[in-house]
Design a protein around this motif. Structure first.
Motif, short mmCIF file in Angstrom:
data_model
loop_
_atom_site.label_atom_id
_atom_site.label_comp_id
_atom_site.label_asym_id
_atom_site.label_seq_id
_atom_site.Cartn_x
_atom_site.Cartn_y
_atom_site.Cartn_z
N ILE A 39 0.83 -1.21 0.00
CA ILE A 39 0.00 0.00 0.00
C ILE A 39 0.86 1.25 0.00
O ILE A 39 0.54 2.24 -0.67
CB ILE A 39 -1.00 -0.02 1.18
CG1 ILE A 39 -2.06 -1.11 0.92
CG2 ILE A 39 -1.67 1.33 1.37
CD1 ILE A 39 -2.95 -1.43 2.09
N ASN A 40 1.98 1.23 0.71
CA ASN A 40 2.88 2.39 0.72
C ASN A 40 3.49 2.67 -0.65
O ASN A 40 3.92 3.79 -0.91
CB ASN A 40 3.97 2.23 1.77
CG ASN A 40 3.50 2.67 3.14
OD1 ASN A 40 2.72 3.61 3.27
ND2 ASN A 40 3.95 1.98 4.17
N SER A 41 3.50 1.68 -1.52
CA SER A 41 4.06 1.89 -2.87
C SER A 41 2.98 1.87 -3.96
O SER A 41 3.30 2.03 -5.14
CB SER A 41 5.10 0.81 -3.16
OG SER A 41 4.47 -0.46 -3.25
N TRP A 42 1.72 1.72 -3.57
CA TRP A 42 0.61 1.59 -4.53
C TRP A 42 0.32 2.94 -5.16
O TRP A 42 0.09 3.93 -4.44
CB TRP A 42 -0.60 1.06 -3.80
CG TRP A 42 -1.67 0.43 -4.62
CD1 TRP A 42 -1.65 0.15 -5.94
CD2 TRP A 42 -2.94 -0.01 -4.13
NE1 TRP A 42 -2.83 -0.45 -6.32
CE2 TRP A 42 -3.63 -0.56 -5.23
CE3 TRP A 42 -3.56 0.00 -2.88
CZ2 TRP A 42 -4.92 -1.09 -5.10
CZ3 TRP A 42 -4.83 -0.53 -2.76
CH2 TRP A 42 -5.49 -1.07 -3.86
N THR A 43 0.33 2.98 -6.47
CA THR A 43 0.10 4.25 -7.17
C THR A 43 -0.90 4.09 -8.31
O THR A 43 -1.20 2.98 -8.75
CB THR A 43 1.42 4.80 -7.76
OG1 THR A 43 1.91 3.86 -8.72
CG2 THR A 43 2.44 5.08 -6.70
N ARG A 44 -1.37 5.24 -8.77
CA ARG A 44 -2.20 5.34 -9.97
C ARG A 44 -1.49 6.31 -10.89
O ARG A 44 -1.44 7.51 -10.61
CB ARG A 44 -3.59 5.86 -9.62
CG ARG A 44 -4.47 5.97 -10.83
CD ARG A 44 -5.71 6.80 -10.51
NE ARG A 44 -5.95 7.60 -11.69
CZ ARG A 44 -5.90 8.92 -11.76
NH1 ARG A 44 -5.64 9.64 -10.70
NH2 ARG A 44 -6.11 9.54 -12.87
N HIS A 45 -0.93 5.82 -11.95
CA HIS A 45 -0.19 6.66 -12.91
C HIS A 45 0.80 7.58 -12.19
O HIS A 45 0.89 8.77 -12.47
CB HIS A 45 -1.15 7.47 -13.77
CG HIS A 45 -2.13 6.62 -14.51
ND1 HIS A 45 -1.77 5.73 -15.49
CD2 HIS A 45 -3.48 6.51 -14.40
CE1 HIS A 45 -2.84 5.12 -15.95
NE2 HIS A 45 -3.89 5.57 -15.31
N GLY A 46 1.52 7.01 -11.22
CA GLY A 46 2.55 7.76 -10.50
C GLY A 46 2.06 8.51 -9.28
O GLY A 46 2.86 8.97 -8.47
#
Length: 161
Positions: A39-46
């Motif tokens: 979750i700490n690294s979960w992104t949407r288009h950056g």
């Protein structure tokens, strides 16, 4: 960006992954660590996603995202699915079999194939009042209010006699 589950709004989007067996305490610790890292690294288009998770009954992993910060996209959903697939490999467990159905018998969580659930319903071993887990819910509020419900109040009702 991880936040505590309790801090997510009611309209946070959820995905429920039910395991084909109960997690051990060691596995719960592993899941908690790995899921928070994801979750700490979960992104949407950056762009960071604000998310959380909860583990219920040592058998359900629930991922959640506050879409008021950033909406999830196909790519971010795909990355969460890949993450869950990696968990399956790491723990030698199945978290994605949609043909498994869970229900309660008193305080016991039972997991059966859908075909067996249908058979039990025909035999009246499962009734309209049997508590089932509706993993089709989409929001935190729905999860908290309509996840554990009598079979008559869920999609499971179509199999009842």
């Amino acid at each position: 960006m991880f936040t505590e589950y309790k801090n997510l709004p009611k309209n946070a989007r959820v995905w429920i992954y039910q395991a084909n067996r109960e997690f051990t305490n060691k596995e719960v610790d592993f899941l908690s660590t790995k899921t928070q890292q994801f979750i700490n690294s979960w992104t949407r288009h950056g762009d960071n996603l604000k998310g959380s998770f909860t583990i219920k009954y040592n058998q359900f992993l629930v991922l959640a995202v506050d879409e008021s910060i950033n909406n999830v996209s196909g790519c971010s959903i795909d990355s969460s699915v890949h993450f869950v697939q990696q968990l399956q490999n790491d723990l030698n467990i199945d978290l994605m079999d949609k043909m498994n159905v869970t229900f309660k018998d008193n305080d016991t969580i039972n997991l059966v194939k859908l075909s067996d659930f249908q058979k039990y319903a025909k035999e009246n071993k499962i009734t309209k009042d049997t508590i089932v887990f509706n993993n089709m819910v989409n929001t935190k509020e729905d999860f908290e209010q309509n996840w554990e419900v009598p079979a008559k109040d869920s999609w499971h009702n179509r199999f009842l006699v």
